[in-house]
Design an enzyme around this catalytic site. Structure first.
Site, PDB file in Angstrom:
ATOM      1  CE1 TYR A 113     -52.979  41.873 -46.477  1.00 54.73           C
ATOM      2  CE2 TYR A 113     -51.370  43.649 -46.505  1.00 54.73           C
ATOM      3  CZ  TYR A 113     -51.914  42.540 -45.894  1.00 54.73           C
ATOM      4  OH  TYR A 113     -51.404  42.104 -44.704  1.00 54.73           O
ATOM      5  CD1 TRP A 115     -52.500  45.586 -41.997  1.00 53.96           C
ATOM      6  CD2 TRP A 115     -52.689  46.238 -39.854  1.00 53.96           C
ATOM      7  NE1 TRP A 115     -52.042  44.566 -41.197  1.00 53.96           N
ATOM      8  CE2 TRP A 115     -52.136  44.939 -39.877  1.00 53.96           C
ATOM      9  CE3 TRP A 115     -52.888  46.864 -38.630  1.00 53.96           C
ATOM     10  CZ2 TRP A 115     -51.801  44.250 -38.709  1.00 53.96           C
ATOM     11  CZ3 TRP A 115     -52.540  46.178 -37.467  1.00 53.96           C
ATOM     12  CH2 TRP A 115     -52.013  44.881 -37.521  1.00 53.96           C
TER      13      TRP A 115
HETATM   14  N1  MGD Z   1     -39.887  44.468 -46.608  1.00 55.38           N
HETATM   15  C1  MGD Z   1     -41.013  44.212 -45.921  1.00 55.38           C
HETATM   16  N2  MGD Z   1     -42.201  44.571 -46.428  1.00 55.38           N
HETATM   17  C2  MGD Z   1     -43.321  44.317 -45.744  1.00 55.38           C
HETATM   18  C3  MGD Z   1     -43.274  43.682 -44.483  1.00 55.38           C
HETATM   19  C4  MGD Z   1     -42.000  43.309 -43.966  1.00 55.38           C
HETATM   20  O1  MGD Z   1     -41.885  42.751 -42.865  1.00 55.38           O
HETATM   21  N3  MGD Z   1     -40.896  43.613 -44.705  1.00 55.38           N
HETATM   22  N4  MGD Z   1     -44.428  43.435 -43.793  1.00 55.38           N
HETATM   23  C5  MGD Z   1     -45.629  43.270 -44.580  1.00 55.38           C
HETATM   24  C6  MGD Z   1     -46.821  43.217 -43.728  1.00 55.38           C
HETATM   25  S1  MGD Z   1     -46.832  42.004 -42.543  1.00 55.38           S
HETATM   26  C7  MGD Z   1     -47.889  44.031 -43.899  1.00 55.38           C
HETATM   27  S2  MGD Z   1     -49.307  43.742 -42.988  1.00 55.38           S
HETATM   28  C8  MGD Z   1     -47.890  45.092 -44.916  1.00 55.38           C
HETATM   29  C9  MGD Z   1     -48.615  46.372 -44.451  1.00 55.38           C
HETATM   30  O2  MGD Z   1     -48.990  47.113 -45.550  1.00 55.38           O
HETATM   31  P1  MGD Z   1     -50.229  48.132 -45.513  1.00 55.38           P
HETATM   32  O3  MGD Z   1     -51.284  47.637 -44.601  1.00 55.38           O
HETATM   33  O4  MGD Z   1     -50.604  48.415 -46.918  1.00 55.38           O
HETATM   34  O5  MGD Z   1     -49.536  49.400 -44.881  1.00 55.38           O
HETATM   35  P2  MGD Z   1     -50.138  50.707 -44.212  1.00 55.38           P
HETATM   36  O6  MGD Z   1     -49.033  51.687 -44.137  1.00 55.38           O
HETATM   37  O7  MGD Z   1     -50.829  50.351 -42.954  1.00 55.38           O
HETATM   38  O8  MGD Z   1     -51.163  51.216 -45.309  1.00 55.38           O
HETATM   39  C10 MGD Z   1     -52.432  51.664 -45.009  1.00 55.38           C
HETATM   40  C11 MGD Z   1     -52.762  52.838 -45.923  1.00 55.38           C
HETATM   41  O9  MGD Z   1     -54.152  53.135 -45.791  1.00 55.38           O
HETATM   42  C12 MGD Z   1     -54.335  54.519 -45.539  1.00 55.38           C
HETATM   43  N5  MGD Z   1     -55.544  54.619 -44.690  1.00 55.38           N
HETATM   44  C13 MGD Z   1     -55.651  54.517 -43.352  1.00 55.38           C
HETATM   45  N6  MGD Z   1     -56.938  54.620 -42.977  1.00 55.38           N
HETATM   46  C14 MGD Z   1     -57.663  54.788 -44.107  1.00 55.38           C
HETATM   47  C15 MGD Z   1     -59.050  54.986 -44.363  1.00 55.38           C
HETATM   48  O10 MGD Z   1     -59.891  55.010 -43.480  1.00 55.38           O
HETATM   49  N7  MGD Z   1     -59.421  55.130 -45.670  1.00 55.38           N
HETATM   50  C16 MGD Z   1     -58.523  55.102 -46.697  1.00 55.38           C
HETATM   51  N8  MGD Z   1     -58.994  55.247 -47.928  1.00 55.38           N
HETATM   52  N9  MGD Z   1     -57.205  54.962 -46.465  1.00 55.38           N
HETATM   53  C17 MGD Z   1     -56.786  54.791 -45.195  1.00 55.38           C
HETATM   54  C18 MGD Z   1     -53.070  55.009 -44.885  1.00 55.38           C
HETATM   55  O11 MGD Z   1     -52.878  56.380 -45.152  1.00 55.38           O
HETATM   56  C19 MGD Z   1     -52.014  54.106 -45.528  1.00 55.38           C
HETATM   57  O12 MGD Z   1     -51.468  54.678 -46.690  1.00 55.38           O
HETATM   58  O13 MGD Z   1     -46.542  45.419 -45.280  1.00 55.38           O
HETATM   59  C20 MGD Z   1     -45.813  44.271 -45.715  1.00 55.38           C
HETATM   60  N10 MGD Z   1     -44.528  44.684 -46.259  1.00 55.38           N
HETATM   61  N1  MGD Z   2     -44.664  48.822 -34.033  1.00 58.18           N
HETATM   62  C1  MGD Z   2     -45.205  48.026 -34.968  1.00 58.18           C
HETATM   63  N2  MGD Z   2     -45.695  46.827 -34.620  1.00 58.18           N
HETATM   64  C2  MGD Z   2     -46.210  46.002 -35.578  1.00 58.18           C
HETATM   65  C3  MGD Z   2     -46.302  46.403 -36.926  1.00 58.18           C
HETATM   66  C4  MGD Z   2     -45.775  47.685 -37.270  1.00 58.18           C
HETATM   67  O1  MGD Z   2     -45.796  48.096 -38.448  1.00 58.18           O
HETATM   68  N3  MGD Z   2     -45.234  48.455 -36.276  1.00 58.18           N
HETATM   69  N4  MGD Z   2     -46.868  45.581 -37.848  1.00 58.18           N
HETATM   70  C5  MGD Z   2     -47.745  44.508 -37.383  1.00 58.18           C
HETATM   71  C6  MGD Z   2     -47.939  43.481 -38.417  1.00 58.18           C
HETATM   72  S1  MGD Z   2     -48.916  43.866 -39.752  1.00 58.18           S
HETATM   73  C7  MGD Z   2     -47.409  42.257 -38.349  1.00 58.18           C
HETATM   74  S2  MGD Z   2     -47.745  41.109 -39.560  1.00 58.18           S
HETATM   75  C8  MGD Z   2     -46.531  41.873 -37.243  1.00 58.18           C
HETATM   76  C9  MGD Z   2     -45.311  41.155 -37.800  1.00 58.18           C
HETATM   77  O2  MGD Z   2     -44.637  40.499 -36.814  1.00 58.18           O
HETATM   78  P1  MGD Z   2     -43.217  39.866 -37.186  1.00 58.18           P
HETATM   79  O3  MGD Z   2     -43.266  39.341 -38.564  1.00 58.18           O
HETATM   80  O4  MGD Z   2     -42.873  38.926 -36.126  1.00 58.18           O
HETATM   81  O5  MGD Z   2     -42.319  41.192 -37.120  1.00 58.18           O
HETATM   82  P2  MGD Z   2     -40.895  41.624 -37.658  1.00 58.18           P
HETATM   83  O6  MGD Z   2     -40.584  42.870 -36.923  1.00 58.18           O
HETATM   84  O7  MGD Z   2     -40.869  41.664 -39.138  1.00 58.18           O
HETATM   85  O8  MGD Z   2     -39.915  40.460 -37.225  1.00 58.18           O
HETATM   86  C10 MGD Z   2     -39.616  40.172 -35.878  1.00 58.18           C
HETATM   87  C11 MGD Z   2     -38.134  39.942 -35.749  1.00 58.18           C
HETATM   88  O9  MGD Z   2     -37.738  38.773 -36.469  1.00 58.18           O
HETATM   89  C12 MGD Z   2     -36.344  38.879 -36.685  1.00 58.18           C
HETATM   90  N5  MGD Z   2     -35.970  38.115 -37.866  1.00 58.18           N
HETATM   91  C13 MGD Z   2     -36.046  38.499 -39.162  1.00 58.18           C
HETATM   92  N6  MGD Z   2     -35.581  37.514 -39.965  1.00 58.18           N
HETATM   93  C14 MGD Z   2     -35.205  36.501 -39.156  1.00 58.18           C
HETATM   94  C15 MGD Z   2     -34.658  35.204 -39.367  1.00 58.18           C
HETATM   95  O10 MGD Z   2     -34.424  34.756 -40.488  1.00 58.18           O
HETATM   96  N7  MGD Z   2     -34.423  34.432 -38.272  1.00 58.18           N
HETATM   97  C16 MGD Z   2     -34.687  34.867 -37.005  1.00 58.18           C
HETATM   98  N8  MGD Z   2     -34.468  34.030 -35.994  1.00 58.18           N
HETATM   99  N9  MGD Z   2     -35.182  36.091 -36.772  1.00 58.18           N
HETATM  100  C17 MGD Z   2     -35.451  36.894 -37.828  1.00 58.18           C
HETATM  101  C18 MGD Z   2     -36.044  40.354 -36.865  1.00 58.18           C
HETATM  102  O11 MGD Z   2     -34.878  40.705 -36.145  1.00 58.18           O
HETATM  103  C19 MGD Z   2     -37.306  41.036 -36.385  1.00 58.18           C
HETATM  104  O12 MGD Z   2     -37.069  42.103 -35.491  1.00 58.18           O
HETATM  105  O13 MGD Z   2     -46.098  43.012 -36.533  1.00 58.18           O
HETATM  106  C20 MGD Z   2     -47.186  43.843 -36.136  1.00 58.18           C
HETATM  107  N10 MGD Z   2     -46.676  44.788 -35.171  1.00 58.18           N
HETATM  108 MO    MO Z   3     -48.775  42.220 -41.298  1.00 61.30          MO
END
Ligand code: MGD
Ligand code: MGD
Ligand code: MO
Length: 763
Positions: A113, A115
C-alpha cells in the site's frame, strides 16, 4: 524548461550544477502549493539509496540456513552490505521462488500500500502485481488507509462508495444554490494541495472562495479552528474528537422533535425509517452535550438553521479513521435525509470536501490507461490496516463485511511505493511483528524507516530520473514527465528492477512483452491517443507531447449534482443498496449478528476519547492529521517540511491552558507518550485547538532510539492504536488515541534517519 507532475502540483524544473534543481509552479496553476520546495531533496539528498543493499543478519541467515518464523531478527537495527545488482536480483528471485514452492504464493504479502509518485508508466504496484501474478500470485490487501470504513459501510447505506465520491456536487453549484455548509472536520486548505495521480491546477481553493463569495455560510465543526481557512470567515464550532456522531444524532433528534424533518423524503427515498427514528428519539441535545462538548442550545440552533434553507452536511475522511468510524457517514447521510435535500444542487451531503483537491470540482476527467497488472491467482486478502495482526497470527480467522476469512502464513513481504513505517498505527507493535517473516524486499528512494526495516533494499529511480506521463484526474490535463536528472548512484526504474527479477524466474517474456521503459511509455501513449480519439479529442504524438510539456483536454466542465437521478425517480435510478433506497437501518448488518456492528447509525463511545476511563492517565486526545508541509512521509527531509519543524522535531499544537498546566512554552521539546510508545515533538501553543486536544501531524520519519523505543523525530504512529474501526470494515482508527505530554529533560537526541545506515563488508 521541463515540467514535472507530482501529487501536489506541476512544476517547471531547472537543473543547477548538474544535480541540484530549482522548481517553480507552472503558471497555469491558480493556487500553487509551496510543497514544491520539498522536491529538491529528491535530487541529491544524503539519505538517497544509491546501491542495492542487503541486511547483514539476513546474509547470515541465508548462509546458515537458519530461516523460518523468528522474532529475534534485527530488522530496523542492523547494518547493511552493499552488493551489485546481479547479487541482489538473484537473491530476490531465489527468495520468491523458495517461498512460493515451499509455502505457496499466498505466503507472499504484496499489498504494498502507498501513494508512490505521479506517473502512469512507473507505478511500482502495477509492476509488482504483474510480476507476482505471473509466478503464482500473492496476498493482496483491500481498501485504503484514506477511507476504508467508508468503502465498506457505504454499499449498505447509499451504494458504492466510489460512485458517491466521484459525483460530488461542485463548489460552484453549491455557491449558486446553497446557503449553509456544515463541515465536520472542516474544509482544510492544507489537504487540497494534494490529489492522487497528480495535481495540475489547484481548483479547490477557488471553489471554497466561490462558496464565500456566493454568501454560503460555513460552519467548521472541528477540534481545530484552522480546519477552515481564516479568509473564508467560517463559524467555528469546537468539538471533542470522536464525538461527531453523537452531535449529528442530536441534530437529527431536534429536527424530528421540532417537526422540521422532511417526512415525504423519508417515505419516498429511505428504508428503515422506523428503527432510525426510534434511535434518534433517545438522542436529545442534552444527551449529546456532555459527550461532544457542544451546548444543547447551540445544537438546537444549528438544527433549525440547517432546516431553514438549502444546507449541505459534509464530513472529512478523517472522521471515519476512528473507533466505529463507519457510523459517522451513516449519521451524516441520515441527517441529510431528514433535511430532504439530497439530490438538490444546494444541499444534501458530502464525503471529503476539502480532503483532497478533486472533491467539489466540476472539471471533466480523463484517466490515462493503465499498464495491465495481470491476474492474481490467489484469492485471499488482508484488510489493509490489519497488517500487524496478519503477521502475528498466520491462519487466524477474521471477519470482514460479514464474512469470515483467514490470514495467510506470510513468509515474504514485498513493498514498493509505500511506507508502512509511516502509515501504519502502533509502529512499535508493527516493528515486532515485522521480524517474523523470512524475507522483506523493498524498493525505495530514501533510507527511511521502511528501507531500514528491509532485508533487501533496491534503489528506485525517482520521477525526476525517468520518462513518464501523468494526468491530473481533476483537470483533464496530461503532463509529460521527462527524465530531468540521471539516476543517482545505481538507481533503476521499478519496472526495470521487476523485469530483472522476472527474467530470473523464467517469466521475463510475458512480463516484458518485448518492451523496455521507452516502449511501455509509447504503449501507454498510443492507448491514450486512441482513448481520446474515441471522445473526439486529437492528441499529439509522444514527441509532440514532450515538446509542449502538457496538453489540456478541451472538454467542458460536467455540472453534476450528487444523487440527482435518484431524486428524480428512485425507481428508475435506484441506489446500489439492497432496498435501492437510502438505508437508515440495515437488515443485512442486523443479520451479520456481530455485537460491534449495529444495524443503524448510532454513537458508541470509542475505546479512547476524552470521556474514556483511560483519560485519567492519558488526558489529551491526539489528533494525527495530514501534514500541511508535505505529502505523508514523502520528503520529510525537504525544505518545506523542515521549515515547519519546531526545535528540529515535528510540531505539536496544544491549547494555552494545557501547555500552562504542564509548564510548557512554545518551542519546548516534549515527550508525547502512552502505553504503546513515545515520541519527541516541539511545542506550538495555539488557542485554535480545543482544550484537551493535541495535534501532531503524520509523516515525520520514524527514528526510534532503540527497536520499538522513543521516536526522536515525532512520528505520531508510535502512539496510535491499530485496533480496527470494527469487525465490519477492519479499517484504520488512528484518530482514537489518548496521550500525555511532558517536558523533555536533558539533551535532545540527534536524528539518525536523515542519513544512510551503517554499511559493512560482506560477512
Ligand atoms: N496516524 C495517522 N496515520 C495515517 C493517517 C492519518 O491520518 N493518521 N493517514 C493514512 C493515510 S490516509 C494514508 S493514504 C497513508 C499514506 O501512507 P503512504 O502512502 O505509505 O505514505 P507515503 O509517505 O506517501 O509513502 C510513499 C513511499 O513511496 C516512496 N516512493 C515514492 N515514489 C516511488 C517510486 O516511484 N518507487 C518506489 N519504489 N518508491 C516510491 C516514497 O519514498 C515513500 O517512502 O498514511 C496513513 N496513516
Ligand atoms: N498537505 C497534505 N494534504 C493531504 C495529504 C497529505 O499528506 N498532506 N494526504 C492526502 C490523503 S492520502 C488523504 S486520505 C486526505 C485525508 O483527508 P482528511 O482525512 O480529511 O485529513 P486530516 O488532515 O486527517 O483531517 C482533517 C481534519 O479533521 C479534523 N478531525 C480529526 N478528528 C476529528 C474528529 O473526531 N471530529 C472532527 N469534527 N474533526 C476531526 C482534524 O482537525 C483534521 O485537521 O488528505 C490528503 N491531503
Ligand atoms: Mo489517504
Amino acid at each position: 524548461m521541463p515540467v514535472t507532475l507530482t501529487h501536489w502540483g506541476a512544476y517547471d524544473v531547472a537543473v543547477v550544477d548538474g544535480r541540484r534543481i530549482d522548481v517553480r509552479p507552472v503558471t497555469k496553476d491558480p493556487d500553487p502549493s509551496p510543497l514544491g520546495a520539498n522536491l529538491a531533496a529528491l535530487a541529491d539528498h544524503p539519505a538517497r539509496v544509491r546501491r542495492p543493499a542487503v541486511r547483514r543478519g539476513f546474509l547470515e541467515e541465508v548462509a546458515s540456513g537458519r530461516r523460518g518464523r523468528r522474532s529475534d531478527r534485527r530488522r530496523g537495527d542492523d547494518a547493511f552490505v552493499e552488493v551489485d545488482w546481479e547479487t541482489a536480483l538473484d537473491l530476490v528471485a531465489a527468495e520468491i521462488d523458495r517461498v512460493r514452492t515451499e509455502a505457496g504464493p499466498a505466503s507472499i504479502y504484496a499489498g504494498s500500500y502507498g501513494w508512490a509518485s505521479a506517473g502512469r508508466v512507473h507505478n511500482p504496484q502495477t509492476w509488482l502485481f504483474r510480476l507476482l501474478g505471473l509466478v503464482g500470485g500473492f496476498t493482496r490487501t483491500v481498501n485504503s488507509y484514506s477511507y476504508a470504513a467508508a468503502e465498506v459501510i457505504l454499499p449498505h447505506v447509499a451504494g458504492n462508495f466510489f460512485d458517491v465520491l466521484g459525483n460530488h456536487t461542485p463548489f460552484e453549484e453549491l455557491a449558486r444554490h446553497g446557503r449553509l455548509v456544515v463541515a465536520f472536520g472542516g474544509l482544510p486548505a492544507k489537504n487540497t494541495q494534494v490529489e492522487n495521480g497528480g495535481t495540475y491546477r489547484h481548483l479547490a481553493p477557488g471553489g471554497l472562495r466561490a462558496l464565500r463569495d456566493g454568501g454560503v455560510r460555513i460552519v467548521n465543526v472541528s477540534p481545530l479552528r484552522g480546519d477552515v481557512d481564516r479568509s473564508l470567515s467560517a463559524t467555528w464550532l469546537p468539538i471533542r474528537p470522536g464525538t461527531d456522531t453523537a452531535l449529528i444524532l442530536a441534530l437529527a433528534n431536534t429536527l424530528v422533535a421540532e417537526g422540521l424533518a422532511d417526512r415525504a423524503f423519508l417515505d419516498r427515498y429511505c428504508s428503515g425509517v422506523g428503527p432510525f427514528l426510534r434511535t434518534v428519539a433517545d438522542c436529545p441535545p442534552e444527551w449529546a452535550e456532555p459527550i461532544c462538548g457542544v451546548p444543547a442550545p447551540t445544537i438546537r440552533e444549528l438544527a433549525r438553521d440547517l432546516a431553514a434553507g438549502p444546507s449541505l452536511v459534509t464530513a472529512s475522511w478523517s472522521l471515519q479513521r476512528a473507533d466505529h468510524g463507519e457510523h459517522v457517514y451513516w449519521a451524516v447521510i441520515a441527517l441529510a435525509a431528514l433535511l430532504g435535500q439530497i439530490g438538490t444542487p444546494g444541499g444534501g451531503f458530502g464525503i471529503g470536501y476539502g480532503s483532497v483537491n478533486r472533491v467539489g470540482s466540476a472539471e471533466s476527467r480523463f484517466s490515462l490507461p493503465r499498464i495491465p497488472a495481470g491476474v492474481n491467482p490467489v484469492k485471499g486478502f488482508v484488510p489493509v490496516a490489519r497488517i500487524t495482526e496478519a503477521l502475528e497470527r498466520p491462519g487466524a480467522a477474521f471477519t470482514y463485511d460479514g464474512a469470515t476469512h483467514h490470514y495467510p502464513d506470510t513468509r515474504l513481504v514485498y513493498w514498493a511505493g509505500g511506507n508502512p513505517f509511516h502509515h501504519h498505527q502502533d509502529l512499535g507493535r508493527l516493528a515486532r511483528a515485522w521480524q517474523l517473516p523470512e524475507c522483506v524486499v523493498v524498493h525505495e528512494h530514501m533510507w527511511n524507516a521502511l528501507a531500514r526495516h528491509a532485508d533487501v533494499v533496491l534503489p528506485a529511480a525517482t520521477l525526476l530520473e525517468r520518462d513518464d506521463v501523468g494526468s491530473s484526474p481533476q483537470t483533464g490535463t496530461i503532463v509529460a514527465m521527462p527524465r530531468i536528472l540521471e539516476p543517482i548512484g545505481e538507481a533503476r526504474t521499478d519496472r526495470a528492477i521487476f523485469s530483472g527479477v522476472a527474467h530470473r524466474l523464467g517469466v521475463g517474456g510475458p512480463f516484458d512483452e518485448g518492451r523496455d521503459d521507452r516502449a511501455w511509455l509509447e504503449w501507454v501513449w498510443a492507448e491514450t491517443v486512441d482513448r481520446a480519439a474515441r471522445d473526439g479529442v486529437a492528441l499529439p504524438d509522444l514527441d509532440g507531447l514532450f515538446a509542449v510539456g502538457a496538453v489540456d483536454l478541451p472538454r467542458p466542465p460536467e455540472p453534476r449534482v450528487l444523487l440527482a437521478p435518484f431524486r428524480d425517480d428512485p425507481d428508475v435510478a435506484p441506489l446500489r443498496t439492497p432496498s435501492g433506497r437510502i438505508e437508515l437501518h440495515s437488515e443485512v448488518l442486523a443479520a451479520f449478528g456481530h455485537p460491534d456492528v449495529p444495524a443503524g447509525p448510532c454513537w458508541r463511545p470509542p475505546l479512547e476519547w476524552l470521556g474514556a476511563p483511560l483519560a485519567s492517565r492519558f488526558p489529551l486526545h491526539l489528533v494525527s492529521n495530514q501534514p500541511a508541509t508535505r505529502l505523508h512521509s514523502q520528503l520529510d527531509v525537504g525544505a518545506a517540511s523542515q521549515a515547519g519543524k519546531v526545535a528540529g522535531r515535528e510540531a505539536l499544537r496544544m491549547h494555552p491552558s494545557d501547555a500552562a498546566a504542564r509548564g510548557l512554552a512554545a518551542g519546548d521539546v516534549v515527550r508525547v507518550h502512552n502505553d504503546r510508545g513515545a515520541c519527541l515533538a516541539g511545542v506550538v501553543v495555539d488557542d485554535g485547538v480545543v482544550e484537551g486536544v493535541v495535534v501532531l501531524p503524520t509523516g515525520a520519519w520514524y527514528d526510534p532510539v532503540e527497536p520499538g523505543g522513543l521516536c526522536r523525530a515525532g512520528n505520531p504512529n508510535v502512539l496510535t492504536s491499530d485496533r480496527p474501526t470494527s469487525s465490519l470494515a477492519q479499517a484504520p482508527a488512528a484518530q482514537s488515541c489518548l496521550v500525555e505530554v511532558t517536558r523533555w529533560e536533558g539533551p535532545v537526541p540527534e536524528l539518525t534517519v536523515d542519513r544512510p545506515p551503517t554499511f559493512v563488508d560482506r560477512p
